[in-house]
Write an enzyme that holds these catalytic residues in place. Structure first.
Site, short mmCIF file in Angstrom:
data_model
loop_
_atom_site.label_atom_id
_atom_site.label_comp_id
_atom_site.label_asym_id
_atom_site.label_seq_id
_atom_site.Cartn_x
_atom_site.Cartn_y
_atom_site.Cartn_z
CG ASP A 182 -1.95 1.04 1.19
OD1 ASP A 182 -2.98 0.82 0.54
OD2 ASP A 182 -1.75 2.11 1.82
CG ASN A 190 -4.72 11.10 -5.49
OD1 ASN A 190 -4.24 11.46 -6.55
ND2 ASN A 190 -5.29 9.92 -5.34
CG ASP A 199 -4.69 8.82 -12.18
OD1 ASP A 199 -4.98 8.43 -11.02
OD2 ASP A 199 -5.54 9.18 -13.01
CD GLU A 226 -4.49 4.42 -1.35
OE1 GLU A 226 -5.44 4.48 -2.15
OE2 GLU A 226 -4.55 4.89 -0.20
#
Ligand SMILES: [Mg+2]
Length: 315
Positions: A182, A190, A199, A226
């Protein structure tokens, strides 16, 4: 893997056909007829077919209907009911030409019929046509197996591969390992850098994980937003832990700036590893849950690190 690689790899492969007939002489006739163009495998007992198909993953089964232990209809029904074998093309071979028999076979999911005694040209042509259709639909299906954003396997491919690897490791009494990964503090990344950059970061991390797994039998899949998961078949605890550490090192080495992380100035990942030598009574989901718990532990221990567990066999 890129789409163009998929198309190329499809063309390289010789079709695999399993021929099933209780009369070995019939199997040999078909083998002789088709062996130049395809890899031919043989079985003389309906009982063996499901197991052989799960391991071999043939493109096609040429299946005799009349067999003493389990008949062809029953075998076909079982193949179609199992997600690991449902896509294999089944052509029935029968000495009887009856409409009712053909209707039943087609309703069970067979794609065609061949009648005994075998006519070489009809048989070759029907096999060739059906195999072409099978390979085309495989190609379409494989497009649906990759995560569009990162290019690594998606959840669906993961589920299929994990089930198959689990089964192989039970049979061979080999260890299997799962790494759950993770990206740390990704929400803040983000929120602060924007979704486009988020992204790009996901794609780069995915690519780095994939490059760290060097064996073709290993798989990385995007598991959630993620979150990524790796399957390492025939890999023991030490090997998996080492691999997880390499992934973490390689992500650190990317030096993707993350000014809003409390872990590092750069993007980092946490990893949870779980290893087991599986046996039949075990649920494969248990291994995922344990890897997930280890991931949670790695997070609560400060992130950018591995936590791992080896499950000893309680049989
Ligand atoms: Mg027979």
């Amino acid at each position: 893997m890129e789409i163009s690689d998929l198309i190329v790899s499809q063309h390289d492969v010789k079709g695999k056909i399993l021929v099933v007939d209780d009369q070995i002489v019939n199997v040999k006739i078909i083998k002789k007829l088709l062996q130049e163009d395809y890899d031919i495998f043989m079985a003389t007992d309906g009982d063996q077919v499901i197991d052989v198909c799960m391991d071999l993953q043939p493109d096609m089964v040429l299946l005799d209907i009349e067999m003493p232990t389990v008949n062809g209809f029953e075998v076909c029904k079982q193949l179609k009911a199992n997600p690991l074998t449902a896509n294999i093309a089944v052509i029935f071979i029968t000495a009887h030409f009856e409409e009712a028999t053909e209707v039943k076979g087609l309703q069970l999911g067979a794609v065609d019929f061949i009648h005994k005694p075998i006519n070489p040209i009809i048989t070759k042509t029907r096999v060739k046509n059906q195999l072409m259709l099978k390979q085309q639909s495989d190609l379409l299906r494989s497009f649906a197996m990759y995560d569009a954003l990162t290019g690594v396997a998606n959840r669906r491919q993961f589920d299929q591969r994990f089930a198959a690897n689990w089964r192989h490791c039970i049979r061979d009494k080999e260890p299997i390992s799962i790494i759950m990964l993770d990206i740390d503090v990704f929400k803040q990344y983000n929120d602060n850098y924007g979704h486009q950059q988020g992204d790009n970061c996901l794609a780069l991390v995915a690519k780095t994980i994939q490059q760290t797994l060097k064996r073709p039998c290993d798989l990385v899949a995007r598991y959630g937003g993620e979150e990524f998961v790796c399957i390492l078949p025939q890999t023991d605890f030490c090997g998996a832990e080492h691999k997880a550490k390499s992934i973490i090192d390689n992500i650190n080495a990317l030096k993707i700036e993350h000014g809003f992380s409390n872990v590092s100035d750069y993007i980092t990942v946490s990893a949870g590893v779980a290893t087991v030598v599986p046996h039949k009574e075990m649920q494969q989901d248990m291994l995922l849950e344990l890897a997930d718990k280890q991931l949670y532990l790695a997070k609560s221990n400060g992130r950018n690190q591995v936590a791992s567990i080896e499950i000893s066999n309680i049989s």
